[in-house]
Write a protein that holds these residues in place. Structure first.
Motif, short mmCIF file in Angstrom:
data_model
loop_
_atom_site.label_atom_id
_atom_site.label_comp_id
_atom_site.label_asym_id
_atom_site.label_seq_id
_atom_site.Cartn_x
_atom_site.Cartn_y
_atom_site.Cartn_z
N PHE A 3 57.42 -2.40 65.25
CA PHE A 3 57.60 -1.01 65.63
C PHE A 3 58.48 -0.20 64.44
O PHE A 3 58.31 0.88 64.25
CB PHE A 3 58.29 -0.92 66.82
CG PHE A 3 57.85 -1.20 68.21
CD1 PHE A 3 56.43 -0.92 68.22
CD2 PHE A 3 58.38 -2.17 69.00
CE1 PHE A 3 55.83 -1.47 69.52
CE2 PHE A 3 57.33 -2.49 69.98
CZ PHE A 3 56.24 -2.00 70.39
N GLU A 4 59.07 -1.02 63.79
CA GLU A 4 59.99 -0.69 62.74
C GLU A 4 58.95 -0.44 61.49
O GLU A 4 59.14 0.48 60.64
CB GLU A 4 60.99 -1.52 62.20
CG GLU A 4 62.14 -1.65 63.16
CD GLU A 4 63.34 -2.76 62.80
OE1 GLU A 4 63.10 -3.25 61.66
OE2 GLU A 4 64.06 -2.84 63.46
N ASP A 5 57.96 -1.25 61.40
CA ASP A 5 56.92 -0.78 60.35
C ASP A 5 56.09 0.28 60.67
O ASP A 5 55.81 1.15 59.73
CB ASP A 5 55.85 -1.95 60.28
CG ASP A 5 56.30 -3.53 59.73
OD1 ASP A 5 57.46 -3.30 58.94
OD2 ASP A 5 55.98 -4.36 60.08
N ILE A 6 56.11 0.91 61.85
CA ILE A 6 55.52 2.02 61.92
C ILE A 6 56.29 3.25 61.41
O ILE A 6 55.74 4.18 60.96
CB ILE A 6 54.98 2.33 63.56
CG1 ILE A 6 54.02 1.10 63.97
CG2 ILE A 6 54.63 3.60 63.89
CD1 ILE A 6 53.73 1.03 65.44
N ASP A 7 57.36 3.02 61.91
CA ASP A 7 58.42 4.21 61.35
C ASP A 7 58.56 4.20 59.87
O ASP A 7 58.66 5.22 59.30
CB ASP A 7 59.85 3.58 61.85
CG ASP A 7 60.83 4.71 61.80
OD1 ASP A 7 60.42 6.03 61.75
OD2 ASP A 7 61.97 4.63 61.66
N ARG A 8 58.34 2.98 59.20
CA ARG A 8 58.40 2.95 57.69
C ARG A 8 57.15 3.46 57.07
O ARG A 8 57.02 3.95 56.23
CB ARG A 8 58.89 1.58 57.35
CG ARG A 8 58.92 1.40 56.01
CD ARG A 8 59.38 0.15 55.42
NE ARG A 8 58.72 -1.26 56.07
CZ ARG A 8 57.56 -1.43 55.51
NH1 ARG A 8 57.02 -1.31 54.29
NH2 ARG A 8 56.94 -2.43 56.19
N GLU A 23 50.74 9.38 65.25
CA GLU A 23 51.01 9.76 66.86
C GLU A 23 51.80 8.70 67.45
O GLU A 23 52.43 8.83 68.42
CB GLU A 23 49.47 10.07 67.35
CG GLU A 23 48.80 8.62 67.30
CD GLU A 23 47.37 9.02 68.23
OE1 GLU A 23 47.69 9.09 69.47
OE2 GLU A 23 46.48 9.08 67.48
N TYR A 24 51.73 7.58 66.81
CA TYR A 24 52.70 6.30 67.32
C TYR A 24 53.87 6.30 66.95
O TYR A 24 54.69 5.36 67.19
CB TYR A 24 51.90 5.18 66.74
CG TYR A 24 50.26 4.92 67.68
CD1 TYR A 24 50.33 4.36 68.78
CD2 TYR A 24 49.45 5.27 66.82
CE1 TYR A 24 48.94 4.32 69.43
CE2 TYR A 24 48.29 5.39 67.52
CZ TYR A 24 47.84 4.77 68.80
OH TYR A 24 46.66 4.52 69.25
N ALA A 25 54.45 7.22 65.98
CA ALA A 25 55.90 7.13 65.39
C ALA A 25 56.93 7.49 66.49
O ALA A 25 57.69 6.66 66.71
CB ALA A 25 56.11 8.14 64.23
N ARG A 26 56.68 8.23 67.52
CA ARG A 26 57.27 8.69 68.54
C ARG A 26 57.42 7.52 69.48
O ARG A 26 58.56 7.18 69.94
CB ARG A 26 57.05 9.95 69.28
CG ARG A 26 57.99 10.24 70.55
CD ARG A 26 57.38 11.43 71.07
NE ARG A 26 57.21 12.58 70.22
CZ ARG A 26 56.80 13.71 70.62
NH1 ARG A 26 56.80 13.97 71.95
NH2 ARG A 26 56.67 14.85 69.87
N LYS A 27 56.40 7.00 69.76
CA LYS A 27 56.27 5.89 70.82
C LYS A 27 56.95 4.43 70.18
O LYS A 27 57.93 3.90 70.72
CB LYS A 27 54.95 5.25 70.78
CG LYS A 27 53.86 6.27 71.84
CD LYS A 27 52.66 5.74 71.97
CE LYS A 27 51.42 6.57 72.72
NZ LYS A 27 50.38 5.91 72.63
#
Length: 279
Positions: A64-69, A75-79
């Motif tokens: 999940f941190e990789d998505i944020d980075r 669209e998955y950043a918020r999730k």
């Protein structure tokens, strides 16, 4: 709980635009890193969910941190941000959970999942509340978060629980003030004691400690020789809690000096109880 999350992140991403310049001299490790950076957000998110379901919370957190980075505008950043908060909370990483959940509420206050994020903030602090003998900074943070949850999302499914826990948290904070006030009273530091009991009477008067606080105010003012305030504290105590054993103690103390409870309307104690309603 996690359905209904939509696109959006309000933070700037750091873009690496030197690929062409460095491409000729890139090492094998660099090429592998670039390949990893191309992993789609949906793949990372699903891998994160799979890790959660498998109980691999550390691995899930990294996904999940990789998505944020890597995909801050996907669209998955918020999730992923909410899942980061949830995973950290599950792992007992309370400060990290509160931070991520608070960030979610700040970025997406109108999201259907914002009440849950705010709930995670409150819960992350609430589970850290120490015994009354210790510093209560985290207790105050828990109360603030619960009050915010109720105020901002009063119709959410978490509001009722937040209200109930806020009552217990206020009682804890009042208990700390009483502990310090009694400490000063026992050492004849009456002004310092009065200041602590005053907080209970004005800020936490719906807690179970208010009866004792009024009795202690009667004692402290009496020993200072400020009889009108001592009489007022006892009178307010007797008016609102006529059957309280603390009122009997306050009444007995005044009688020893030849006084009786008598309210002075201009006293700060009287003013504090003008709109008092016993819960």
């Amino acid at each position: 709980m996690l359905s209904g999350l939509r696109i959006g992140r309000g933070m700037a991403a750091v873009l690496v635009a030197a690929g062409l310049v460095l491409g000729a001299c890139a090492s094998k490790d660099d090429e592998e890193d670039l390949t990893l950076d191309d992993t789609p957000a949906d793949v990372l998110y699903n891998e994160g969910l799979a890790a959660v379901n498998a109980g691999k919370m550390s691995e899930a957190s990294q996904k999940f941190e990789d998505i944020d980075r890597l995909h801050p505008y996907s669209e998955y950043a918020r999730k992923a941000l909410l899942m980061t908060a949830y995973v950290n909370y599950t792992r007992g990483k309370n400060e990290e959970a509160a931070s991520a959940a608070r960030r979610f509420v700040t970025l997406y206050p109108g999201s259907p999942d914002a009440p849950y994020a705010m709930y995670l903030v409150a819960q992350s602090y609430y589970r850290q509340i120490p015994t009354v003998e210790r510093d209560q900074e985290v207790t105050a943070k828990a109360l603030s978060a619960m009050d915010e949850l109720v105020q901002r999302y009063p119709d959410s499914e978490y509001a009722a629980e937040a209200k109930a826990k806020a009552l217990a948290t206020r009682d804890q904070l009042a208990g700390k003030e009483m502990e310090i006030g009694r400490y000063y009273l026992q050492r004849d530091n009456y002004i310092a004691a009065i200041n602590r009991f005053r907080v209970v009477v004005t800020v936490y008067q719906t807690t179970r400690h208010v009866e004792e606080a009024l009795a202690r105010l009667t004692e402290a003012y009496y020993r200072l020789g400020v009889i009108p305030e001592a009489q007022t504290a006892a009178a307010v105590l007797g008016h609102n809690f006529p059957d309280s054993p603390w009122y009997k103690d306050a009444y007995t103390l005044l009688q020893k000096g030849g006084y009786e409870p008598k309210e002075t309307e201009t006293s700060w104690i009287s003013q504090s109880f003008k709109n008092f309603k016993l819960l």
